[in-house]
Design a protein around this motif. Structure first.
Motif, PDB file in Angstrom:
ATOM      1  N   THR A 182       0.815  -1.203   0.000  1.00 58.30           N
ATOM      2  CA  THR A 182       0.000   0.000   0.000  1.00 58.30           C
ATOM      3  C   THR A 182       0.850   1.255   0.000  1.00 58.30           C
ATOM      4  O   THR A 182       0.599   2.181  -0.764  1.00 58.30           O
ATOM      5  CB  THR A 182      -0.891   0.038   1.257  1.00 58.30           C
ATOM      6  OG1 THR A 182      -1.252  -1.271   1.611  1.00 58.30           O
ATOM      7  CG2 THR A 182      -2.106   0.883   1.040  1.00 58.30           C
ATOM      8  N   LEU A 227       0.359   4.739  -2.187  1.00 59.20           N
ATOM      9  CA  LEU A 227      -0.218   5.927  -1.573  1.00 59.20           C
ATOM     10  C   LEU A 227       0.685   7.119  -1.813  1.00 59.20           C
ATOM     11  O   LEU A 227       0.221   8.225  -2.070  1.00 59.20           O
ATOM     12  CB  LEU A 227      -0.385   5.728  -0.070  1.00 59.20           C
ATOM     13  CG  LEU A 227      -1.646   5.039   0.399  1.00 59.20           C
ATOM     14  CD1 LEU A 227      -1.601   4.880   1.895  1.00 59.20           C
ATOM     15  CD2 LEU A 227      -2.850   5.846  -0.011  1.00 59.20           C
ATOM     16  N   PRO A 260      -5.596  -2.909  -1.593  1.00 57.35           N
ATOM     17  CA  PRO A 260      -5.113  -2.447  -0.292  1.00 57.35           C
ATOM     18  C   PRO A 260      -5.459  -0.987  -0.028  1.00 57.35           C
ATOM     19  O   PRO A 260      -5.803  -0.623   1.099  1.00 57.35           O
ATOM     20  CB  PRO A 260      -3.596  -2.647  -0.347  1.00 57.35           C
ATOM     21  CG  PRO A 260      -3.286  -3.321  -1.601  1.00 57.35           C
ATOM     22  CD  PRO A 260      -4.481  -3.383  -2.446  1.00 57.35           C
ATOM     23  N   MET A 307      -9.095  -0.737   0.926  1.00 49.98           N
ATOM     24  CA  MET A 307      -9.298  -1.184   2.295  1.00 49.98           C
ATOM     25  C   MET A 307      -8.831  -0.123   3.283  1.00 49.98           C
ATOM     26  O   MET A 307      -9.508   0.169   4.262  1.00 49.98           O
ATOM     27  CB  MET A 307      -8.519  -2.485   2.533  1.00 49.98           C
ATOM     28  CG  MET A 307      -8.781  -3.040   3.909  1.00 49.98           C
ATOM     29  SD  MET A 307      -7.819  -4.498   4.227  1.00 49.98           S
ATOM     30  CE  MET A 307      -8.407  -4.879   5.865  1.00 49.98           C
ATOM     31  N   PHE A 308      -7.685   0.475   3.001  1.00 53.04           N
ATOM     32  CA  PHE A 308      -7.143   1.523   3.868  1.00 53.04           C
ATOM     33  C   PHE A 308      -8.108   2.689   3.950  1.00 53.04           C
ATOM     34  O   PHE A 308      -8.393   3.220   5.023  1.00 53.04           O
ATOM     35  CB  PHE A 308      -5.796   1.967   3.298  1.00 53.04           C
ATOM     36  CG  PHE A 308      -5.188   3.127   3.992  1.00 53.04           C
ATOM     37  CD1 PHE A 308      -5.033   4.339   3.348  1.00 53.04           C
ATOM     38  CD2 PHE A 308      -4.757   3.023   5.305  1.00 53.04           C
ATOM     39  CE1 PHE A 308      -4.458   5.407   3.993  1.00 53.04           C
ATOM     40  CE2 PHE A 308      -4.184   4.096   5.951  1.00 53.04           C
ATOM     41  CZ  PHE A 308      -4.038   5.288   5.285  1.00 53.04           C
ATOM     42  N   VAL A 330     -10.996   1.634   6.205  1.00 49.60           N
ATOM     43  CA  VAL A 330     -10.645   1.454   7.620  1.00 49.60           C
ATOM     44  C   VAL A 330     -10.544   2.801   8.321  1.00 49.60           C
ATOM     45  O   VAL A 330     -10.896   2.938   9.489  1.00 49.60           O
ATOM     46  CB  VAL A 330      -9.301   0.708   7.743  1.00 49.60           C
ATOM     47  CG1 VAL A 330      -8.740   0.842   9.131  1.00 49.60           C
ATOM     48  CG2 VAL A 330      -9.481  -0.735   7.413  1.00 49.60           C
ATOM     49  N   ASP A 331     -10.120   3.801   7.562  1.00 54.22           N
ATOM     50  CA  ASP A 331      -9.893   5.114   8.151  1.00 54.22           C
ATOM     51  C   ASP A 331     -11.164   5.830   8.551  1.00 54.22           C
ATOM     52  O   ASP A 331     -11.110   6.882   9.163  1.00 54.22           O
ATOM     53  CB  ASP A 331      -9.135   5.987   7.128  1.00 54.22           C
ATOM     54  CG  ASP A 331      -7.774   6.369   7.641  1.00 54.22           C
ATOM     55  OD1 ASP A 331      -7.074   7.096   6.942  1.00 54.22           O
ATOM     56  OD2 ASP A 331      -7.426   5.936   8.751  1.00 54.22           O
ATOM     57  N   ARG A 332     -12.303   5.311   8.161  1.00 59.75           N
ATOM     58  CA  ARG A 332     -13.540   5.996   8.503  1.00 59.75           C
ATOM     59  C   ARG A 332     -13.968   5.596   9.911  1.00 59.75           C
ATOM     60  O   ARG A 332     -13.729   4.489  10.346  1.00 59.75           O
ATOM     61  CB  ARG A 332     -14.620   5.635   7.505  1.00 59.75           C
ATOM     62  CG  ARG A 332     -14.142   5.906   6.110  1.00 59.75           C
ATOM     63  CD  ARG A 332     -15.240   6.060   5.142  1.00 59.75           C
ATOM     64  NE  ARG A 332     -14.669   6.257   3.807  1.00 59.75           N
ATOM     65  CZ  ARG A 332     -15.325   6.737   2.789  1.00 59.75           C
ATOM     66  NH1 ARG A 332     -16.574   7.074   2.943  1.00 59.75           N
ATOM     67  NH2 ARG A 332     -14.740   6.878   1.624  1.00 59.75           N
ATOM     68  N   HIS A 354     -16.485  -0.325   8.019  1.00 60.75           N
ATOM     69  CA  HIS A 354     -15.519  -1.297   8.545  1.00 60.75           C
ATOM     70  C   HIS A 354     -15.841  -2.696   8.050  1.00 60.75           C
ATOM     71  O   HIS A 354     -14.947  -3.521   7.846  1.00 60.75           O
ATOM     72  CB  HIS A 354     -15.488  -1.255  10.069  1.00 60.75           C
ATOM     73  CG  HIS A 354     -14.804  -0.031  10.583  1.00 60.75           C
ATOM     74  ND1 HIS A 354     -14.793   0.344  11.895  1.00 60.75           N
ATOM     75  CD2 HIS A 354     -14.082   0.916   9.940  1.00 60.75           C
ATOM     76  CE1 HIS A 354     -14.102   1.458  12.036  1.00 60.75           C
ATOM     77  NE2 HIS A 354     -13.667   1.823  10.863  1.00 60.75           N
ATOM     78  N   GLY A 394     -10.488  -6.817   2.779  1.00 60.85           N
ATOM     79  CA  GLY A 394      -9.324  -7.506   3.310  1.00 60.85           C
ATOM     80  C   GLY A 394      -9.379  -8.992   3.041  1.00 60.85           C
ATOM     81  O   GLY A 394      -8.372  -9.627   2.714  1.00 60.85           O
TER      82      GLY A 394
END
Lengths: 349, 324, 305
Positions: free
Chosen positions: C213, C217, C253, C256-257, C260-262, C271, C278
């Protein structure tokens, strides 16, 4: 068994021809000479690049998602922050910039230098919310107290709640807020500290508002400022403080009514999109912006943002149809303006 | 039986005239033709091998190129000693790398506190105690631990490990170096155990048998004979673990936070060097601005740290390979 | 006098305790892995269905899907393999068959060893500074693919070398004895025999690249991509095009990142989406790893030396 040389030659030819210019890109499809009223969305192709504020992102994302279900146009939406979005806009890299504050003088100059003209369109309201943990005993806060907490001079010195107001508990003050590329940051600092970007540096700065929400909800002694929509979607984890502008009206909670009535000051602000005038001539960009203005009222509500009155959207559509460029703000944000005032301003350069 | 003549058309040559001509033409153009082709191939392959050198050069060059303007504006002394890192603030920015280094060091320490004992113990178990069949089953499972994508580990740390830890430490915030460090440690276990186990298995049986002959049990032999004998290999394994922990990005970005925080308390959130770089890149900073250059300065620091550890590890590994 | 029996009993106990300790540590690793997979499965398994895999991201979690993400991942892998495999195999072949023990070879080998240990985010910085800005390639699939190719290059090189080393010297010597040039030996004998090992190495490299990732990014994969890049196939001559290389992209990835950050929100549960993404990612990774292990196993059975 040897690989025939001819196979390699054929592959090479394919490679070279395949890399050549593609004339079908960005041609806008077959609806070339249609009248402007109802362009057939399904026949459009091309790409619209949007970037900028993470506040406006929530609305733009929704509009883009719905728009792409109705057409084949590709819309990319980034969250580089208002400042970052304007930088890309002034380099001509994107078609539409999301902005949570009006374009600044420096950015206006940069655009002029690059020969880029922009159409300023307000799309909805935001009430910047000062949020604390639900366990926090406070209910309201004055602008003077906020200033004491956030001004650059507080760096390293104001670290406990009772240093701001002796009546408050003696607990460690943890601050969260937007990052420096964010229009939210610019607006909050100007509204509270008097000058854009003037803020202390030692707080939990993050471009991602979700992280700020997580930070506040996880810490009893935290305080932060976030866009209204992020507060509403996380109401169970946060508590909004009523803000007192100390001009006699008393503390006011953020809400749609208070914002439209111009009561929630100084933290209610209009959110904009800036469209590159030359890009607006492309059918796909034109269709996207028109779709945006037509549906912003409903979609903004869906993502818990504060829509403008219908009249405002009509004025915006008229402005876009005329491709009227320039900004009504002269290069800096103005605090506490009612919405009709904003739109009746003649855009200047 | 007459030898097959190479002269075309010579009497007694069994193959037909056409074949003979073909053979002859191959030779008449001389060894030069075949070997010329080989020379081209060899040089082509050499170029491919040099690509690795090109990549390293590219990395070093770009890190220096963007860091040099940074260091013209920021003195090396303040970079190394200032305790605040706020390069993006227009008013009174600070450029001390210490908070980021502290974040990296604390998360790495927590990770090593998990990975080194557990990894070494696993290595001892696999090399000294485990029956062969069990070892063949367990090793691939352990290797799977290192195959899981790190962003999944980040998710795990944030949404499983942190709530679990909060049962014992109620004040633990949502993001903390403790949670990220523990999960990072678990991710590193295979690196430590695999290389340590290889090192321990290379220790000659003779040494062990000497210990057994003197009445030692397996535990004493492992600790006092095998472990010291394999020390350089085990050291290399530890260094590999350290290097991996320092460079890890996603687990810490998700689970430890991205706010620089100069503290040694693992229960707090903090940004590591890697998490800071990622957080900045998710925004937008154009070239030429100090914020953009700051990520290259941070990256340079990171690169030098891992380079140092890699060289150390390489040296140790060579020693362990040569010893036996 | 030393009580021998007590001593032996104590030593035996120590051994048992140590044995148990070792098993406990092993279990720690295994149980954690199981907990991770279990947690992901419980949260995300029910979310995976055909719509999830064919929908684009959306502000509503229930409508959001991973279509653009997994297609992006596949396209990235395509670019990565096309670059890393030829380059890596060529480099590995050179180092095993041609290189002499001189300073140049030492430098190359040190470089490869070093690159294997460089954090992945540094590759991202390299790509950002060099490819995106200096070469003006923009934040596109081709840049992402090149970054990942650099990242996995050492893996491919090392596994090529290992595969070549496993071939007995006798084969090479026999070929040389018959007058073959080094290139002929490689082309006709060594590469076919080492193909399995090289394939294994490639698959391991791929499984590493698919989960990366940080470098992507850094290069700047956008937040919201609700479209697929242009298809490589088209109906006009020459039937393939490469415009997709220039497209913005996202990948599993990163998606997913992003989710997840929310923050935790039962009404708009991202989630759960993250867990599902994931799971998809892990399934892809583990299948690749499993394929590699299987090929390695089959290979050992087939080679008859």
């Amino acid at each position: 068994m040897k690989t025939p040389g001819r196979l390699w030659a054929a592959a090479a030819v394919l490679l070279i021809v395949g890399c050549g210019p593609d004339t079908s890109q960005k041609s806008g499809g077959s609806a070339s000479s249609q009248p402007e009223t109802d362009v057939d969305l399904k026949s459009l192709t091309g790409t619209v690049k949007v970037d900028g504020s993470s506040t406006v992102y929530l609305v733009t994302e929704k509009v883009a998602a719905v728009f792409q279900k109705a057409s084949k146009v590709k819309v990319t939406v980034g969250i580089s922050g208002t400042g970052g979005g304007f930088k890309k806009f002034c380099r001509g890299e994107i078609d539409v910039a999301d902005a949570s504050r009006p374009i600044l003088k420096a950015e206006m100059d940069a655009a002029k230098e690059a020969g880029i003209e922009y159409i300023e369109l307000p799309v909805c309201f935001d009430a910047l919310t000062v949020a604390v943990n639900p366990a926090n005993p406070l209910d309201s806060i004055t602008v003077a107290e906020l200033k004491k907490m956030w001004e650059p001079e507080a760096l390293g010195k104001v670290t406990r709640w009772n240093q701001v107001n002796p009546a408050w508990p003696d607990a460690e003050l943890t601050l969260y807020g937007a990052g420096t590329d964010s229009g939210t940051f610019d607006y909050f600092t100007e509204a509270i500290c008097g000058k854009a970007k003037s803020s202390r540096g030692d707080y939990g700065a993050n471009e991602n508002d979700n992280v700020i929400v997580q930070g506040i909800s996880g810490n009893k002694h935290a305080l932060g400022y976030i866009p209204f929509a992020y507060y509403v979607t996380n109401k169970s984890k946060l508590k909004a403080l009523a803000v007192d502008w100390e001009k006699g009206a008393g503390p006011v909670l953020p809400s749609l009514e208070n914002v439209l009535a111009a009561k929630y000051n100084p933290l209610s602000r209009p959110l904009f999109i800036y469209v590159n005038r030359k890009a607006a001539e492309r059918p796909e960009v034109k269709a996207f912006v028109e779709f945006y203005l037509k549906n912003a009222h409903d979609l903004a509500e869906k993502v818990k943002y504060l829509p403008l009155p219908e009249k405002a959207y009509e004025m915006g559509r008229a402005r876009f149809a005329k491709l009227q460029t320039g900004s009504g703000f002269g290069g800096e944000a103005e605090i506490g303006l009612p919405v009709e005032e904003i739109l009746s301003r003649e855009p200047k350069h | 039986m007459p030898a097959r003549s190479i002269h075309p058309g010579a009497p007694g040559a069994a193959p037909s005239r056409v074949d003979a001509l073909a053979d002859a033409s191959n030779l008449m153009l001389g060894p030069g033709r075949r070997y010329w082709k080989d020379w081209v191939v060899e040089k082509g392959l050499l170029l491919a091998a040099l690509s690795s050198v090109a990549v390293t050069t590219g990395i070093v060059l770009i890190l220096l190129y963007e860091s040099v303007p940074f260091f013209r504006k920021v003195s090396l002394w303040s970079f190394l000693t200032d305790t605040m890192w706020t390069p993006n603030f227009p008013v009174n920015p600070h450029f001390g790398i210490l908070p980021l280094v502290a974040g990296t060091v604390v998360t790495t320490t927590v990770a090593l506190a998990v990975a080194l004992p557990v990894g070494t113990m696993i290595a001892i178990y696999l090399s000294e105690y485990a029956p062969f069949a069990l070892r063949e089953v367990l090793k691939p499972i352990l290797e799977l631990l290192s195959a899981v994508p790190t962003v999944v580990y980040g998710y795990f740390a944030l949404l499983f490990v942190t709530p679990l830890l909060q049962k014992f430490l109620p004040n633990l915030p949502l993001q903390s170096m403790l949670s990220a460090g523990i999960v990072m440690g678990i991710m590193i276990i295979p690196y430590v155990s695999s290389l340590s186990e290889d090192a321990m298995r290379s220790v000659p049986m003779l040494l062990r048998e000497g210990a057994y002959a003197l009445g030692a049990n397996k535990m004493i032999t492992s600790i006092k004979v095998v472990y010291p004998a394999a020390l350089s290999g085990i050291g290399a394994a530890y260094i590999l673990g350290i290097s991996r922990a320092i460079g890890e990005t996603m687990i810490v970005a998700v689970a430890a936070g991205s706010q620089p925080n100069f503290t040694l308390d693992p229960q707090q959130p903090a940004a590591t060097i890697t998490a800071y770089i990622v957080q900045v890149c998710m925004g937008d900073l154009p070239r030429g601005e100090i914020g953009y250059q700051s990520i290259f300065a941070a990256g340079l620091t990171l690169f030098l740290m891992t380079l140092g550890f890699n060289i150390l590890g390489h040296y140790l590994r060579k020693r362990f390979r040569e010893a036996y | 006098m030393i009580d021998t029996y007590r001593l032996i009993a104590r030593r035996r106990l120590q051994d048992s305790v140590f044995n148990v300790l070792g098993i406990v540590c092993m279990l720690l690793g295994v149980v954690t892995l199981a907990a991770l997979l279990f947690d992901l499965a419980v949260t995300g398994w029910t979310r995976i269905d055909r719509t999830f895999l064919t929908s684009f991201p959306d502000p509503e979690a229930a409508e959001a899907g991973v279509y653009s993400a997994w297609v992006g991942s596949l396209l990235l892998m395509l670019v990565t393999i096309s670059l890393a495999v030829p380059l890596g195999v060529a480099a590995g072949v050179y180092l095993e068959e041609y290189a002499r023990k001189n300073w140049l070879t030492t430098i190359i080998e040190i470089n490869i060893a070093n690159l294997a240990g460089v954090p992945s985010i540094i590759y991202g910085l390299l790509a950002l500074g060099l490819l995106v800005y200096q070469f003006h390639l923009g934040q596109t699939i081709v840049v992402g693919g090149i970054t990942l190719a650099f990242l996995v290059l050492p893996i491919v090189i090392v596994s090529t070398r290992e595969a070549l080393r496993a071939i007995p010297r006798g084969i090479r010597e026999a070929a040389y004895a018959l007058g073959a040039t080094p290139w002929q030996v490689i082309k006709d004998h060594l590469l076919p025999y080492s193909a399995g090992g090289i394939a294994t190495g490639t698959i391991i490299a791929l499984s590493r690249a698919i989960g990366e990732t940080a470098p992507l990014l850094t290069v700047g994969a956008l937040a919201f991509i609700a479209f697929l890049p242009d298809s490589p196939l088209q109906s006009r001559f020459p039937f393939v095009n490469f415009h997709w290389l220039n497209s913005d992209f996202t990948c599993l990835p990163i998606q997913m990142f992003n989710w997840v950050d929310r923050p935790e929100n039962p009404e708009n549960d991202f989630h759960r989406n993250a867990a599902a993404a994931g799971l998809v990612l892990i399934i892809m990774t583990l299948s690749l790893n499993g394929a590699a292990i299987y090929i390695r196993y089959r290979l050992r059975k087939r080679l008859k030396w």
